[in-house]
Design an enzyme around this catalytic site. Structure first.
Site, PDB file in Angstrom:
ATOM      1  N   HIS B  59       0.830  -1.217   0.000  1.00  0.00           N
ATOM      2  CA  HIS B  59       0.000   0.000   0.000  1.00  0.00           C
ATOM      3  C   HIS B  59       0.857   1.256   0.000  1.00  0.00           C
ATOM      4  CE1 HIS B  59      -3.789  -2.062   0.777  1.00  0.00           C
ATOM      5  NE2 HIS B  59      -3.087  -2.898   1.515  1.00  0.00           N
ATOM      6  N   PRO B  60       0.396   2.294  -0.730  1.00  0.00           N
ATOM      7  CA  PRO B  60       1.087   3.574  -0.588  1.00  0.00           C
ATOM      8  C   PRO B  60       0.745   4.156   0.784  1.00  0.00           C
ATOM      9  CG  PRO B  60      -0.883   3.843  -1.914  1.00  0.00           C
ATOM     10  CD  PRO B  60      -0.758   2.380  -1.618  1.00  0.00           C
ATOM     11  N   GLU B  82      -9.716   4.181  -3.901  1.00  0.00           N
ATOM     12  CA  GLU B  82     -10.103   4.096  -2.492  1.00  0.00           C
ATOM     13  C   GLU B  82      -9.828   5.403  -1.747  1.00  0.00           C
ATOM     14  OE1 GLU B  82      -9.067  -0.672  -2.608  1.00  0.00           O
ATOM     15  OE2 GLU B  82      -7.655   0.733  -1.685  1.00  0.00           O
ATOM     16  N   PHE B 113       0.822   3.451   8.216  1.00  0.00           N
ATOM     17  CA  PHE B 113      -0.546   3.554   8.738  1.00  0.00           C
ATOM     18  C   PHE B 113      -1.512   3.033   7.687  1.00  0.00           C
ATOM     19  CE2 PHE B 113      -4.483   6.182   9.058  1.00  0.00           C
ATOM     20  CZ  PHE B 113      -4.950   5.665  10.249  1.00  0.00           C
ATOM     21  N   ILE B 115      -5.461   2.126   6.602  1.00  0.00           N
ATOM     22  CA  ILE B 115      -6.869   2.369   6.920  1.00  0.00           C
ATOM     23  C   ILE B 115      -7.691   2.132   5.658  1.00  0.00           C
ATOM     24  CG2 ILE B 115      -6.675   4.864   6.428  1.00  0.00           C
ATOM     25  CD1 ILE B 115      -8.665   5.291   8.795  1.00  0.00           C
ATOM     26  N   ALA B 117      -9.791   3.482   3.417  1.00  0.00           N
ATOM     27  CA  ALA B 117     -10.016   4.923   3.238  1.00  0.00           C
ATOM     28  C   ALA B 117     -11.299   5.252   2.483  1.00  0.00           C
ATOM     29  CB  ALA B 117      -8.817   5.537   2.509  1.00  0.00           C
TER      30      ALA B 117
END
Lengths: 172, 172
Positions: B59-60, B82, B113, B115, B117
């Site tokens: 993930h970025p 997303e 982190f 999430i 989004a």
């Protein structure tokens, strides 16, 4: 009396660089109990999951004497001592079974089976390994970290005891 | 109707090789719900902690578009989608603050982190990041894995929807 230690002393107790550095920052300690309180806080609240995996690598597989990571002579010697009951109660077949279950465990969880082995026989360790094998990976990860903390506490006690002996010998 | 996918389709949903391989073994799936049930079982019970860390790398950082690990065009495009609400509600100063908190988070936890989004504004994401920052590393590790699973479910839905579209177009 305040006890003063070197960073590498803490690394022998727990092979995470973050643990070693934070313990050095928190020292000197006025008592063994103070050191344990600091060590628990650092291990459970400050060392991240990569640090936990790093510390696990400093242990030999249970039933063996060589670890994946390079460790100090002190750490290697303590590890042998902690496993002395296990080695004394081992048979060829129980060592063989332990080795097979170690491999299954590592295959499932991606790190070695960690247990505070002091005073435990090979059969007890093997039973515990089989019981814990059914855990979810994240559950087992936290149990392994708790076992690491038990080992760290035993080693901190040895560290304090060795410094006290040196100190009383010097004061004679 | 059974849906058939390639291994790389599953890797675009969740960047763990173990996840990809186990999903391929479990497929074909008779429904989207079957695929989600299998994915949850694989992610929480079979993928180990190293696999979780591996998937997080795909993930970025939130507020950005490039990940640490090499990912497929599909994965990169889904990730942008997303975050579309976040990008639409971002200001220079909120992006700056997000970038600073991302760095603090990574420093504490050793991974980015994570999430789910979708539909969340930059301010909501930032508030969540600050709230979660106070967690213990192991607690946060499990929360991040739960967020990864939410993302995986959204992506599996897109995968099923794209195959259904292709299939209905072919059947016309």
């Amino acid at each position: 009396m305040e006890m003063s230690f070197e960073e590498k002393d803490f690394f022998s107790c727990c092979g995470s660089i973050r643990f070693e550095k934070e313990m050095a920052l928190a020292s000197p300690f006025s008592s063994f109990q103070d050191a344990v309180t600091a060590a628990r806080d650092i291990w459970f609240n400050k060392v991240d999951v990569n640090g936990w995996l790093e510390a696990f690598l400093a242990h030999p597989q249970i039933g063996e004497t060589h670890s994946a990571a390079k460790v100090s002579d002190t750490s290697a010697q303590w590890s042998k001592g902690e496993q002395s009951t296990a080695f004394a109660t081992a048979t060829d077949s129980s060592l063989q079974e332990l080795s097979e279950w170690n491999a299954r465990y590592r295959q499932k969880f991606g790190f070695i089976f960690l247990i505070c082995a002091s005073g435990r026989s090979t059969d007890e360790i093997l039973a515990e390994l089989k019981r814990r094998y059914s855990n979810r990976p994240i559950v087992e990860f936290e149990i392994a970290a708790q076992e690491q903390m038990k080992i760290t506490e035993l080693r901190l006690a040895k560290l304090f005891s060795s410094k006290t002996n040196i100190s009383s010998a010097t004061n004679k």
